[in-house]
Design an enzyme around this catalytic site. Structure first.
Site, PDB file in Angstrom:
ATOM      1  N   LEU A 110      -0.324  25.115  15.862  1.00 40.17           N
ATOM      2  CA  LEU A 110      -1.652  24.643  16.245  1.00 40.17           C
ATOM      3  C   LEU A 110      -2.168  23.579  15.286  1.00 40.17           C
ATOM      4  CD1 LEU A 110      -3.544  27.891  17.335  1.00 40.17           C
ATOM      5  CD2 LEU A 110      -3.020  25.925  18.771  1.00 40.17           C
ATOM      6  N   HIS A 111      -1.689  23.608  14.046  1.00 37.32           N
ATOM      7  CA  HIS A 111      -2.118  22.637  13.045  1.00 37.32           C
ATOM      8  C   HIS A 111      -1.278  21.371  13.063  1.00 37.32           C
ATOM      9  CE1 HIS A 111      -3.692  26.497  11.544  1.00 37.32           C
ATOM     10  NE2 HIS A 111      -4.678  25.781  11.082  1.00 37.32           N
ATOM     11  N   GLY A 112      -0.300  21.305  13.975  1.00 36.44           N
ATOM     12  CA  GLY A 112       0.512  20.108  14.069  1.00 36.44           C
ATOM     13  C   GLY A 112       1.655  20.096  13.067  1.00 36.44           C
TER      14      GLY A 112
ATOM     15  N   ARG B 293      -7.314  15.766  14.062  1.00 36.20           N
ATOM     16  CA  ARG B 293      -6.461  16.954  14.055  1.00 36.20           C
ATOM     17  C   ARG B 293      -7.258  18.220  14.361  1.00 36.20           C
ATOM     18  NH1 ARG B 293      -1.645  18.088  11.577  1.00 36.20           N
ATOM     19  NH2 ARG B 293      -1.664  16.060  10.575  1.00 36.20           N
TER      20      ARG B 293
END
Length: 477
Positions: free
Chosen positions: A357-359, A156
């Site tokens: 952006l962190h999913g 990630r």
């Protein structure tokens, strides 16, 4: 707004004996804690950190040698960076290479196609925003299609750094034709695979990457003899490595050991979880700083633990938590969207981009939303109080010789108000951080939606109720 989760070293807990130690060491005495927790943590740190330091030291030495042999050839830098970064990825990440490869290749193809199309058509299209939409969409779809949540959890952070690099590259090449002329497959691959930050970050711009090839690298220092500069360089590496190890041991072992006698109180447990989460982040921050120094890359502090742990304001926490990411969001997202859409919309867009952006990390999304709400309310309340009482109580410190306010920072009124906000922000750090565990990852959230915010429920959602009260207070005063 970059309060993100660290899951780079979950493999440490996949070893049964170490996992057992993690669960049981709360009830061990000091000697047993050292044996069953500190020693395994040190072994893990030595094994994990050696890869980063060794590869980047070798990279910096080879760059120094090739720079003397081929002083005008940037191709050597890009080639060394490609090889070193690939080796480090192979040594550290044992799954999920295809995700990294497809995202890197497809983003380059998208940028190259847009640049060719734009130059040939004369039409005005904001290329970076197309790249952002594609990159984030690709990231989210890849996470949804990945059959192994554990694999995605490991890569990630690497995927996020890759996306930040390519997005900044899209903005920079849009603005500077000279930089666009330097971009080709080799330079792009060298930048993406730069061993100094390919796995852990921090983000650096394409120009910062190219500065590695300059004859006098700021990372080595420019004063003194060669031997003295090398000693300073090695000292910086060792200091960052020691700080990283110290935060790792604190997160894994010492917090639980020290708080065990009073852990029956729910707020003490919440404080321990939050502090463990923050110190695990500092471990990653100082390890990434260590790799940047080892690679002789010009660097700035990645995080400022003192500014986070002793917060004047939540704005200070947001800035100091991950300094490079804060600068990236401010430079490429906030400033780019502020002029056409206004400040409020720019803040909202920055929050959305930071979250995506962190999913698919739902806890972090809610945490970022809460932080964003608190920073706005705190900023406005302190602005009103500073106006009403003419006091230095803004979210940022006034100059020592402030000429705007009658009551300066050392007055009793300012000390009391600032102390109250310090207490409130420290409380929020406990509340917001306790929802994360250094041993758990976002993939587990899908199976535990009902208890996703169980930690906050245990604390009666106190911070959220205070946020509502603070918002009403803002309208009253």
């Amino acid at each position: 707004m970059d309060y993100y989760y660290d899951d780079y070293y979950d493999e440490y807990y996949e070893q049964p004996d170490l996992a057992a130690a993690r669960m049981l060491h709360r009830e061990l005495n000091f000697e047993e804690t050292i044996t069953n927790c500190v020693h395994p943590s040190l072994r893990f740190a030595a094994q994990y950190m050696t890869n980063f330091v060794a590869v980047n030291l070798l990279f910096s030495i080879l760059v120094l040698c090739f720079r003397k042999l081929f002083p005008s050839s940037n191709r050597s830098l890009h080639l060394l960076s490609c090889i070193s970064g690939a080796v480090l990825l192979y040594r550290v990440i044992d799954h999920g290479f295809y995700h990294f490869l497809q995202l890197a290749v497809s983003l380059y193809v998208v940028q190259w196609t847009l640049h060719r199309w734009l130059s040939g058509s004369g039409r005005y299209i904001k290329t970076p925003f197309i790249v952002i939409a594609y990159g984030i969409g690709n990231l989210l779809v890849s996470e949804l299609l990945e059959p192994s949540p554990e694999t995605w959890n490991r890569i990630r952070g690497t995927q996020m750094i890759l996306l930040m690099k390519t997005l900044s590259l899209a903005f920079d090449t849009e603005e500077t034709q000279n930089l666009r002329d330097q971009l080709n497959v080799l330079s792009y691959t060298g930048y993406i695979l730069c061993p100094a930050n390919v796995v852990l970050g921090p983000w650096i711009s394409f120009n910062d990457y190219l500065s590695i090839w300059k004859p006098s690298s700021p990372a080595f220092g420019q004063n003194g003899s060669s031997g003295q500069r090398i000693r300073i360089h090695v000292t910086r590496i060792l200091l960052s490595a020691l700080l990283a190890v110290g935060f790792l041991i604190t997160s894994n072992c010492m917090i639980d050991y020290l708080l065990a006698p009073i852990a029956s109180w729910k707020w003490v447990r919440a404080y321990g979880r939050a502090l463990s989460f923050r110190t695990s982040h500092y471990f990653i921050a100082y390890l990434s700083q260590c790799t940047m120094i080892a690679a002789a890359v010009d660097w700035n502090p990645v995080s400022s633990p003192l500014a986070v742990e002793f917060p004047r304001s939540l704005v200070q926490v947001v800035t100091a938590w991950n300094i490079p990411m804060h600068l990236w969001l401010k430079r490429y997202i906030f400033r780019t969207t502020k002029r056409p859409f206004g400040t409020a919309a720019a803040i909202a867009i920055t929050y959305i981009i930071s979250s995506l952006l962190h999913g698919l990390h739902y806890r972090l999304w809610i945490t970022l939303l809460t932080i964003g709400s608190w920073t706005f309310v705190e900023h406005e309340i302190r602005k009103k109080l500073a106006t009403i009482y003419s006091a230095c109580v803004l979210v940022g410190k006034c100059p020592g010789a402030c000429t705007v306010h009658q009551h300066r920072s050392k007055s009793v009124l300012c000390i009391v108000i600032n102390a109250l906000f310090f207490t409130l922000n420290t409380f929020n750090l406990i509340y917001l951080g306790c929802i994360f565990e250094t041993t758990e990852g976002p993939p587990e959230e899908a199976d535990h939606d009902k208890s996703m915010f169980g930690r906050w429920a245990e604390l009666n959602y106190t911070s959220h109720w205070l946020l509502v009260f603070a918002y009403l207070f803002y309208f009253v005063i």
